[in-house]
Motif scaffolding. Sequence first.
Motif, PDB file in Angstrom:
ATOM      1  N   LYS A  78       0.839  -1.208   0.000  1.00  0.00           N
ATOM      2  CA  LYS A  78       0.000   0.000   0.000  1.00  0.00           C
ATOM      3  C   LYS A  78       0.871   1.255   0.000  1.00  0.00           C
ATOM      4  CE  LYS A  78      -3.998  -2.067   0.282  1.00  0.00           C
ATOM      5  NZ  LYS A  78      -4.797  -2.116  -0.920  1.00  0.00           N
ATOM      6  N   PRO A  79       0.425   2.296  -0.680  1.00  0.00           N
ATOM      7  CA  PRO A  79       1.211   3.535  -0.747  1.00  0.00           C
ATOM      8  C   PRO A  79       1.624   4.072   0.624  1.00  0.00           C
ATOM      9  CG  PRO A  79      -0.581   3.633  -2.314  1.00  0.00           C
ATOM     10  CD  PRO A  79      -0.796   2.388  -1.487  1.00  0.00           C
ATOM     11  N   GLN A  80       0.729   4.040   1.580  1.00  0.00           N
ATOM     12  CA  GLN A  80       1.039   4.560   2.910  1.00  0.00           C
ATOM     13  C   GLN A  80       2.174   3.773   3.561  1.00  0.00           C
ATOM     14  OE1 GLN A  80      -0.559   7.368   3.614  1.00  0.00           O
ATOM     15  NE2 GLN A  80       0.674   7.667   5.429  1.00  0.00           N
ATOM     16  N   ALA A  81       2.164   2.452   3.372  1.00  0.00           N
ATOM     17  CA  ALA A  81       3.224   1.610   3.948  1.00  0.00           C
ATOM     18  C   ALA A  81       4.568   1.911   3.299  1.00  0.00           C
ATOM     19  CB  ALA A  81       2.871   0.135   3.782  1.00  0.00           C
ATOM     20  N   VAL A  82       4.571   2.116   1.989  1.00  0.00           N
ATOM     21  CA  VAL A  82       5.810   2.453   1.292  1.00  0.00           C
ATOM     22  C   VAL A  82       6.320   3.801   1.788  1.00  0.00           C
ATOM     23  CG1 VAL A  82       6.848   2.982  -0.957  1.00  0.00           C
ATOM     24  CG2 VAL A  82       5.193   1.089  -0.738  1.00  0.00           C
ATOM     25  N   TRP A  83       5.419   4.783   1.852  1.00  0.00           N
ATOM     26  CA  TRP A  83       5.818   6.120   2.298  1.00  0.00           C
ATOM     27  C   TRP A  83       6.403   6.064   3.713  1.00  0.00           C
ATOM     28  CZ3 TRP A  83       5.228   9.529   6.204  1.00  0.00           C
ATOM     29  CH2 TRP A  83       5.698  10.830   5.980  1.00  0.00           C
ATOM     30  N   GLU A  84       5.711   5.381   4.620  1.00  0.00           N
ATOM     31  CA  GLU A  84       6.176   5.333   6.012  1.00  0.00           C
ATOM     32  C   GLU A  84       7.536   4.659   6.139  1.00  0.00           C
ATOM     33  OE1 GLU A  84       3.037   3.778   8.491  1.00  0.00           O
ATOM     34  OE2 GLU A  84       1.717   5.463   7.989  1.00  0.00           O
ATOM     35  N   PHE A  85       7.767   3.611   5.365  1.00  0.00           N
ATOM     36  CA  PHE A  85       9.059   2.926   5.427  1.00  0.00           C
ATOM     37  C   PHE A  85      10.182   3.844   4.947  1.00  0.00           C
ATOM     38  CE2 PHE A  85      12.368   0.315   3.459  1.00  0.00           C
ATOM     39  CZ  PHE A  85      12.773  -0.422   4.565  1.00  0.00           C
ATOM     40  N   VAL A  86       9.995   4.480   3.795  1.00  0.00           N
ATOM     41  CA  VAL A  86      11.046   5.333   3.236  1.00  0.00           C
ATOM     42  C   VAL A  86      11.205   6.621   4.046  1.00  0.00           C
ATOM     43  CG1 VAL A  86      11.837   6.572   1.178  1.00  0.00           C
ATOM     44  CG2 VAL A  86      10.733   4.340   0.937  1.00  0.00           C
ATOM     45  N   ALA A  87      10.129   7.138   4.616  1.00  0.00           N
ATOM     46  CA  ALA A  87      10.187   8.386   5.377  1.00  0.00           C
ATOM     47  C   ALA A  87      10.985   8.251   6.674  1.00  0.00           C
ATOM     48  CB  ALA A  87       8.776   8.891   5.685  1.00  0.00           C
ATOM     49  N   ASP A  88      11.185   7.038   7.143  1.00  0.00           N
ATOM     50  CA  ASP A  88      11.985   6.809   8.342  1.00  0.00           C
ATOM     51  C   ASP A  88      13.444   6.653   7.919  1.00  0.00           C
ATOM     52  OD1 ASP A  88      13.301   5.951  10.623  1.00  0.00           O
ATOM     53  OD2 ASP A  88      11.797   4.430  11.133  1.00  0.00           O
ATOM     54  N   LEU A  89      14.218   7.720   8.040  1.00  0.00           N
ATOM     55  CA  LEU A  89      15.597   7.690   7.566  1.00  0.00           C
ATOM     56  C   LEU A  89      16.454   6.641   8.263  1.00  0.00           C
ATOM     57  CD1 LEU A  89      14.629  10.277   6.120  1.00  0.00           C
ATOM     58  CD2 LEU A  89      16.931  11.123   6.409  1.00  0.00           C
ATOM     59  N   ASN A  90      16.029   6.191   9.424  1.00  0.00           N
ATOM     60  CA  ASN A  90      16.752   5.105  10.085  1.00  0.00           C
ATOM     61  C   ASN A  90      16.666   3.811   9.260  1.00  0.00           C
ATOM     62  OD1 ASN A  90      17.726   6.413  12.522  1.00  0.00           O
ATOM     63  ND2 ASN A  90      15.566   6.633  13.027  1.00  0.00           N
ATOM     64  N   ASN A  91      15.643   3.690   8.412  1.00  0.00           N
ATOM     65  CA  ASN A  91      15.501   2.523   7.542  1.00  0.00           C
ATOM     66  C   ASN A  91      16.443   2.569   6.346  1.00  0.00           C
ATOM     67  OD1 ASN A  91      13.500   1.299   9.078  1.00  0.00           O
ATOM     68  ND2 ASN A  91      11.857   2.320   7.977  1.00  0.00           N
TER      69      ASN A  91
ATOM     70  N   LYS B 287      19.515   2.624   6.056  1.00  0.00           N
ATOM     71  CA  LYS B 287      20.662   1.717   6.180  1.00  0.00           C
ATOM     72  C   LYS B 287      20.357   0.362   5.551  1.00  0.00           C
ATOM     73  CE  LYS B 287      21.955   3.789  10.522  1.00  0.00           C
ATOM     74  NZ  LYS B 287      21.160   4.100  11.642  1.00  0.00           N
ATOM     75  N   GLN B 288      19.072  -0.008   5.543  1.00  0.00           N
ATOM     76  CA  GLN B 288      18.652  -1.305   5.011  1.00  0.00           C
ATOM     77  C   GLN B 288      18.661  -1.355   3.490  1.00  0.00           C
ATOM     78  OE1 GLN B 288      15.029  -2.990   6.769  1.00  0.00           O
ATOM     79  NE2 GLN B 288      15.097  -1.311   8.255  1.00  0.00           N
ATOM     80  N   PHE B 289      18.530  -0.204   2.842  1.00  0.00           N
ATOM     81  CA  PHE B 289      18.367  -0.249   1.383  1.00  0.00           C
ATOM     82  C   PHE B 289      19.287   0.683   0.604  1.00  0.00           C
ATOM     83  CE2 PHE B 289      15.057   2.818   2.774  1.00  0.00           C
ATOM     84  CZ  PHE B 289      15.351   3.920   1.975  1.00  0.00           C
TER      85      PHE B 289
END
Length: 132
Positions: free
Chosen positions: A16-29, A31-33
Amino acid sequence: MSLYKFDTFSVSIEAKPQAVWEFVADLNNWKQFSDFGKDIEKIKDNEWVFHTSQGDVRVITKFDKEKLLLDTICIIASGEEQFIPYRVVPNGDGSELIMTNHQGETSSGKEYAEQIKWMKDELATIKKILET
């Protein structure tokens, strides 16, 4: 008038768009990608320093949850600012994650090629993470 080289890439993600946005918006994430985001330091709420192979890059986030925007302003060591549009767009039951990069006046062809590689790798890795 001067024009710069721009490249835009996207990836379809079964999330879902919201899930994608929330994952990328967390700059701590990041490091994973992102190799670009392996070594980051938070300066303020919307300002970070990314320690990269091309030197330190100050990143100011211009995120907008309602519009699903993940835009950033990157300030490289020379002081040059680069606006990087990054968007999540609904795509059927999933999302399209779109990122644009441009070659600034002080970036060499080699540096820009590295930036494009980072961008393509980031999109592919985000897809893999969010679809597993």
